[in-house]
Design an enzyme around this catalytic site. Structure first.
Site, PDB file in Angstrom:
ATOM      1  N   GLN A  34     -10.324  -3.722  -3.171  1.00 32.33           N
ATOM      2  CA  GLN A  34     -11.587  -3.186  -2.667  1.00 32.33           C
ATOM      3  C   GLN A  34     -12.699  -3.407  -3.704  1.00 32.33           C
ATOM      4  O   GLN A  34     -13.793  -3.859  -3.364  1.00 32.33           O
ATOM      5  CB  GLN A  34     -11.434  -1.686  -2.367  1.00 32.33           C
ATOM      6  N   CYS A  56     -16.417   2.007   0.991  1.00 30.42           N
ATOM      7  CA  CYS A  56     -15.283   1.105   1.244  1.00 30.42           C
ATOM      8  C   CYS A  56     -14.841   1.151   2.703  1.00 30.42           C
ATOM      9  O   CYS A  56     -14.161   0.234   3.153  1.00 30.42           O
ATOM     10  CB  CYS A  56     -14.130   1.461   0.312  1.00 30.42           C
ATOM     11  N   ARG A  65     -13.823  -8.355   2.072  1.00 33.53           N
ATOM     12  CA  ARG A  65     -12.390  -8.114   1.844  1.00 33.53           C
ATOM     13  C   ARG A  65     -11.600  -9.361   2.219  1.00 33.53           C
ATOM     14  O   ARG A  65     -10.648  -9.732   1.538  1.00 33.53           O
ATOM     15  CB  ARG A  65     -11.890  -6.913   2.681  1.00 33.53           C
ATOM     16  N   ARG A  96       0.891  -1.171   0.000  1.00 32.95           N
ATOM     17  CA  ARG A  96       0.000   0.000   0.000  1.00 32.95           C
ATOM     18  C   ARG A  96       0.918   1.207   0.000  1.00 32.95           C
ATOM     19  O   ARG A  96       1.742   1.373   0.903  1.00 32.95           O
ATOM     20  CB  ARG A  96      -0.892   0.009   1.241  1.00 32.95           C
ATOM     21  N   HIS A 121      -7.480   0.946  -6.304  1.00 32.38           N
ATOM     22  CA  HIS A 121      -7.659   0.079  -5.129  1.00 32.38           C
ATOM     23  C   HIS A 121      -8.416  -1.188  -5.585  1.00 32.38           C
ATOM     24  O   HIS A 121      -9.581  -1.395  -5.245  1.00 32.38           O
ATOM     25  CB  HIS A 121      -8.465   0.855  -4.077  1.00 32.38           C
ATOM     26  N   ASP A 151     -17.171   7.566  -0.928  1.00 30.27           N
ATOM     27  CA  ASP A 151     -15.931   7.343  -0.170  1.00 30.27           C
ATOM     28  C   ASP A 151     -15.575   8.666   0.487  1.00 30.27           C
ATOM     29  O   ASP A 151     -16.167   9.714   0.185  1.00 30.27           O
ATOM     30  CB  ASP A 151     -14.822   6.854  -1.132  1.00 30.27           C
TER      31      ASP A 151
END
Ligand code: CP
Ligand code: NVA
Length: 304
Positions: free
Chosen positions: A131, A263, A291, A101, A128, A223
């Site tokens: 996700q 998310c 996830r 990340r 991402h 988000d």
């Protein structure tokens, strides 16, 4: 040849549906996959904070019989100037896969170029993908299909938006991106997706108008307005994006049976109201749970 997991555009729809199917099977029958990655080690580098990504990968590899190592960049020689190229070569001698990340997308591309083991994208400033796969798994489980669904994304167009757009095109979904000027996707990011959408006969609509954007949507997604690394702009973003909050009125403008997605982490009272986040249409806890299942499926796909 090793395979990386950096962007959904790198995979065929069939391959991605296959990963979703594995994720769904892992959710229903986890015992069937126990020990399928026995003895394998996943290294995880986090240049940004994380709750879901870190814990779901760490627990996920453990549940498959493998082992996860969290590598703090501050404790690696990376922080003293060892190059990502050399780090990639060395880590490949110890690990079976590396998740990272980070900020610049170029860094993961560089890591993948020199690593001889799979590299997994745990979020960059650009996208991402893990996700978006969890989100697609959540939708496929709920609606029984993905093709033909319409997703409306409201607020700041960011890394999550890019992967959702990529996912919508792969899975035959329409998407509207509802953002004010200055918060939409840059043309160089958007245009390749737009071209592809046209050739697939899928609608990708960019609008400032909330009513227009959410009309007929099966999913309303938002988000944070301030992604990691943008903290200095927080006050300005609150002012600029205030009209794009997802509240009960926005949900009532969407299609019948529309669901809400985020998310996480959420900022109650900013991009979404408490009422919507905790309301009946909200799927956010399912997304968070998935996830774990989808990342196990991604690990299985890359490392088995
Ligand atoms: N959604 C998500 O990636 O959460 P984390 O930042 O907690 O990993
Ligand atoms: N857009 C957010 C996603 C966090 C999971 C960020 O980059 O901070």
């Amino acid at each position: 040849m090793k395979q990386d997991f950096i962007a959904l555009a790198d995979f065929s729809t069939d391959t991605l549906h296959g990963i979703l199917s594995t994720g769904l099977a892992m959710r229903e029958r986890p015992e069937e996959f126990r020990d399928s990655l026995k003895g394998k080690t996943l290294g995880m580098i986090f240049r940004k904070r994380s709750t879901r990504t870190r814990i779901s990968f760490e627990v996920g590899i453990l549940q498959l019989g493998g082992h996860g190592l969290v590598l703090s960049p501050n404790e690696l020689q990376l922080s003293r100037g060892e190059t990502i190229e050399d780090t990639a070569r060395v880590l490949s001698r110890y690990l079976d896969a590396v998740m990272i990340r980070t900020f610049e997308h170029e860094e993961i591309l560089e890591l993948a170029k020199y690593a001889t083991v799979p590299v997994i994208n745990g979020l960059t400033d650009y996208n991402h993908p893990c996700q978006a796969m969890a989100d697609m798994m959540t939708l496929r489980r709920h609606f029984g299909r993905l093709e033909g669904l319409k997703l409306a994304y409201l607020g700041d167009s960011n890394n999550v938006t890019v992967s959702l757009l990529a996912a919508c095109l792969k899975f035959g979904m329409h998407m509207s991106i509802v953002s004010p000027p200055g918060y939409t996707l840059a043309p160089e990011v958007l245009n390749p997706f737009r071209k592809e959408a046209e050739s697939l006969g899928l609608q990708v609509v960019l609008t400032e108008n909330v009513e227009e954007g959410v009309a007929g949507a099966d999913v309303v997604y938002t988000d944070t307005w301030t992604s990691m690394g943008q903290e200095d702009e927080h006050e300005k973003r609150l002012r600029d994006l205030g009209r794009y909050q997802v509240d009960s009125r926005v949900m009532s403008l969407a299609g019948p049976g529309a669901r809400f997605m985020h998310c996480l982490p959420a900022h109650r009272g900013e991009e979404v109201t408490q009422e919507v986040l905790d309301g009946e249409a909200s799927m956010v806890w399912e997304q968070a749970e998935n996830r774990l299942h989808i990342q196990k499926a991604i690990l299985h796909f890359l490392m088995k």
